[in-house]
Design a protein around this motif. Structure first.
Motif, PDB file in Angstrom:
ATOM      1  N   PHE A   1       0.953  -1.032  -0.035  1.00  0.00           N
ATOM      2  CA  PHE A   1       0.423   0.204   0.106  1.00  0.00           C
ATOM      3  C   PHE A   1       0.747   1.050   0.279  1.00  0.00           C
ATOM      4  CE2 PHE A   1      -1.933   2.848   2.827  1.00  0.00           C
ATOM      5  CZ  PHE A   1      -2.741   3.865   1.683  1.00  0.00           C
ATOM      6  N   GLU A   2       1.728   1.333   0.907  1.00  0.00           N
ATOM      7  CA  GLU A   2       2.344   2.353   0.884  1.00  0.00           C
ATOM      8  C   GLU A   2       3.306   2.861  -0.483  1.00  0.00           C
ATOM      9  OE1 GLU A   2       6.114   2.554   3.624  1.00  0.00           O
ATOM     10  OE2 GLU A   2       7.415   1.779   2.535  1.00  0.00           O
TER      11      GLU A   2
ATOM     12  N   LEU B   1       1.153   3.922  -3.023  1.00  0.00           N
ATOM     13  CA  LEU B   1       0.723   5.273  -2.862  1.00  0.00           C
ATOM     14  C   LEU B   1       1.423   6.449  -3.213  1.00  0.00           C
ATOM     15  CD1 LEU B   1      -1.964   6.977  -1.456  1.00  0.00           C
ATOM     16  CD2 LEU B   1      -0.369   7.109   0.731  1.00  0.00           C
TER      17      LEU B   1
ATOM     18  N   HIS C   1       0.694   6.296  -7.215  1.00  0.00           N
ATOM     19  CA  HIS C   1       0.074   7.072  -7.271  1.00  0.00           C
ATOM     20  C   HIS C   1      -0.595   8.276  -7.643  1.00  0.00           C
ATOM     21  CE1 HIS C   1      -4.248   7.170  -9.308  1.00  0.00           C
ATOM     22  NE2 HIS C   1      -4.885   7.052  -8.124  1.00  0.00           N
ATOM     23  N   GLY C   2       0.126   8.933  -5.800  1.00  0.00           N
ATOM     24  CA  GLY C   2      -0.199  10.365  -5.364  1.00  0.00           C
ATOM     25  C   GLY C   2       0.947  10.490  -5.140  1.00  0.00           C
TER      26      GLY C   2
ATOM     27  N   TYR D   1       1.191  11.153   0.056  1.00  0.00           N
ATOM     28  CA  TYR D   1       2.132  10.598   0.480  1.00  0.00           C
ATOM     29  C   TYR D   1       2.817  10.721   1.657  1.00  0.00           C
ATOM     30  CZ  TYR D   1       5.408   6.826   2.233  1.00  0.00           C
ATOM     31  OH  TYR D   1       6.119   6.025   2.664  1.00  0.00           O
TER      32      TYR D   1
ATOM     33  N   PHE E   1      -0.689  11.999   4.140  1.00  0.00           N
ATOM     34  CA  PHE E   1      -1.456  10.497   4.384  1.00  0.00           C
ATOM     35  C   PHE E   1      -0.322  10.046   6.187  1.00  0.00           C
ATOM     36  CE2 PHE E   1      -2.555   6.453   4.824  1.00  0.00           C
ATOM     37  CZ  PHE E   1      -3.600   6.365   5.130  1.00  0.00           C
ATOM     38  N   TRP E   2       0.677   9.422   5.792  1.00  0.00           N
ATOM     39  CA  TRP E   2       1.278   9.829   6.579  1.00  0.00           C
ATOM     40  C   TRP E   2       1.331  10.345   8.049  1.00  0.00           C
ATOM     41  CZ3 TRP E   2       0.237   4.694   6.646  1.00  0.00           C
ATOM     42  CH2 TRP E   2       0.845   3.596   5.832  1.00  0.00           C
TER      43      TRP E   2
ATOM     44  N   VAL F   1      -6.053  14.015  -1.375  1.00  0.00           N
ATOM     45  CA  VAL F   1      -5.262  12.134  -0.284  1.00  0.00           C
ATOM     46  C   VAL F   1      -6.272  11.373  -0.435  1.00  0.00           C
ATOM     47  CG1 VAL F   1      -4.228  11.396   1.709  1.00  0.00           C
ATOM     48  CG2 VAL F   1      -3.356  13.800   0.770  1.00  0.00           C
TER      49      VAL F   1
ATOM     50  N   ALA G   1      -7.222   9.750  -3.063  1.00  0.00           N
ATOM     51  CA  ALA G   1      -6.278   8.975  -4.050  1.00  0.00           C
ATOM     52  C   ALA G   1      -6.058   7.432  -2.831  1.00  0.00           C
ATOM     53  CB  ALA G   1      -4.048   9.736  -3.886  1.00  0.00           C
ATOM     54  N   VAL G   2      -6.143   7.296  -1.946  1.00  0.00           N
ATOM     55  CA  VAL G   2      -6.096   6.292  -0.624  1.00  0.00           C
ATOM     56  C   VAL G   2      -6.870   5.693  -0.907  1.00  0.00           C
ATOM     57  CG1 VAL G   2      -6.360   5.305   1.500  1.00  0.00           C
ATOM     58  CG2 VAL G   2      -4.808   7.817   0.875  1.00  0.00           C
TER      59      VAL G   2
ATOM     60  N   VAL H   1      -6.000   3.649  -4.462  1.00  0.00           N
ATOM     61  CA  VAL H   1      -5.219   2.708  -4.482  1.00  0.00           C
ATOM     62  C   VAL H   1      -5.882   1.173  -2.955  1.00  0.00           C
ATOM     63  CG1 VAL H   1      -3.013   1.803  -2.406  1.00  0.00           C
ATOM     64  CG2 VAL H   1      -3.298   4.153  -4.959  1.00  0.00           C
TER      65      VAL H   1
END
Ligand code: GAL
Length: 467
Positions: free
Chosen positions: A222-223, A226, A229-230, A235, A238-239, A252, A255-256, A259
């Motif tokens: 996923f990371e 992301l 794609h993002g 990225y 989000f985190w 955000v 994009a999440v 994914v």
């Protein structure tokens, strides 16, 4: 009446007896006195490097240490479970109980910060000064080791999280690169398209290898997707929880969700190995090497695994950074707990960790590149020279799953959310529904874990190193 002579003779005997007794008492006291406390010559160390490539790499450093400190016993506590999935809980327990080891493996960045915030570590500024590390460790890594103006760890390497590992035999047989171009330039949808094509052509193999037994390799996928794609900003936002998570139209959130839909589609369409719930990261890598899976998206300890297993580059494995212009950074380091029982030996260990010699031996085997920029290596594979170059020219962002940027509690929630999503899809839930549930849980996790406050006062630009 005794004569004077007799008296002085008796006195003489008494004096001699007193002297003898005094000497004897002295000897007895000397012999029975507890001796000065013996300083144990031990290094109590925790790490999680037990898989192929990993264990050989840390053993190489142990050997270098023991050449210089022959009288020290290394008390090794390897806790199996990639990415520290198991070890981190053990360490938090030891620290809380006030019985820490002398040093333990920790990722530079947010993971390290959590121990610092809890007051469990002491600064290692003196080691940095002594070894002149500021001159040879790149600034991005420096800031991942430094909190409140002090260094708290010595980094040994730089791993890259975002790499596509593939089986070149399968790729050649299906003409993947001729048909779809260099994987370094693929976007997330191209990856899905390629996977579908592989399944259609070779239904006997898994297009993409996956391991979910310890959950984190799924979050790792996923990371990477992301970032692919993002892009770096989405990225990082989000985190760190720096976005409007209540607004479904926030870029955000969008994009999440996209994914999640793609990961869900991989599961729904059977584009991954069906035994993924039984596998750890290295067993998924093995599928590529054995030609049972075509691709695997994972960190570059996979190179160490392939090398340790004598897999042939160009036949059994090849690597493409995905995408090439982003480098998701993580760094393994060692630290000094505030209550370390053998401080001097722990410092000796940190000096070895920061040395050129250790960084050379360790990284050749590990699949990573050295943290020090003044170590040049003759890599046994073409992947590392490429990634070492990218480290200087790509946009750098820290890994979330490997302790660089997010809160441990949040990433742990993500492990569970994503695993539940995959399980739901495997047992009949639609991809859309499962993704919606996951999105709601992610929003709750951001709030429950207090993610937006973790890096209070730090702008998201702090996490992005542009070329
Ligand atoms: C990472 C660690 C790497 C590698 C991997 C799998 O978190 O940084 O060195 O060993 O886990 O265990």
């Amino acid at each position: 009446m005794h004569s004077h002579k007799a008296i002085s003779k008796t006195m003489g005997i008494v004096i001699i007896l007193v002297v003898i007794i005094a000497v004897l008492v002295g000897i007895i006291v000397y012999l029975t006195q507890p001796s000065a406390p013996q300083v144990e010559r031990k290094l109590l160390i925790y790490h999680w490097w037990t898989a192929g490539g990993e264990k050989e790499a840390i053993n190489a450093v142990f050997n270098i240490f023991l050449q210089q400190y022959k009288d020290v016993e290394i008390v090794e506590n390897p806790v199996a479970g990639g990415a520290g999935a198991v070890m981190k809980a053990v360490i938090w327990g030891l620290l809380a109980a006030g019985t820490p080891p002398d040093t333990f493996q920790v990722h530079a960045g947010g993971e390290l910060k959590e121990y610092v915030d809890a007051g469990y570590l002491q600064p290692v500024d003196d080691i940095w000064r002594e070894l002149g590390l500021e001159q040879v460790i790149p600034p991005t890594l420096q800031s991942m080791c430094k909190f409140g103006g002090h260094y708290y760890a010595v980094p040994i390497n730089v791993h890259r999280s975002n790499v596509l590992w593939y089986n070149p035999k399968i790729f050649n047989e299906l003409g993947i690169i001729e048909k779809y171009g260099d994987p370094r330039t693929w976007d997330m949808y191209k990856l899905l398209e390629v996977a579908r094509y592989i399944k259609q052509q070779r239904p006997d193999i898994a297009p993409l290898a996956l391991a979910t037994r310890t959950k984190w390799p799924l979050t790792h996928l996923f990371e990477d997707l992301l970032a692919l794609h993002g892009g770096p900003e989405i990225y990082v936002k989000f985190w760190t929880g720096q976005f409007n998570y209540n607004d479904p139209n926030d870029p955000v959130n969008k994009a999440v969700r996209e994914v999640l839909i793609v990961i869900g589609t991989f599961i729904k369409e059977g584009l991954v190995n069906s035994n993924h719930p039984e596998l750890e990261w290295d067993q998924a890598a093995a599928l590529v090497m054995q030609g049972k899976a075509a691709m695997y998206i994972h960190g570059d300890w996979v190179a160490g695994y392939f090398i340790a297993n004598n897999a042939k580059y160009g036949e059994q494995w090849a690597a493409a950074p995905l995408p090439k212009n982003i480098f998701i950074v993580l760094s393994d380091s060692f630290n000094l707990p505030a209550k370390a029982p053998h401080v001097e030996i722990a410092k000796a260990w940190l000096r070895i960790v920061g040395s050129k010699e250790a960084q050379e031996s360790f990284n050749l085997i590990k699949g990573s590149i050295p943290a020090r920029i003044d170590v040049t290596l003759n890599y046994p594979d073409p992947y590392r020279p490429e990634t070492a170059q990218d480290f200087k020219t790509a946009t750098l962002i820290p890994s979330a799953v490997h302790g660089g940027i997010t809160k441990e509690a949040f990433v742990t929630e993500l492990h569970n959310i994503l695993t539940s999503m995959v399980t739901a899809i495997s047992t009949g839930t639609s991809v859309e529904d499962a993704a919606n549930t996951a999105m709601a849980s992610i929003k709750a996790a951001i709030v429950n874990t207090g993610l937006p406050n973790f890096w209070k006062g730090v702008s998201f630009e702090y996490f992005i190193t542009r070329p």
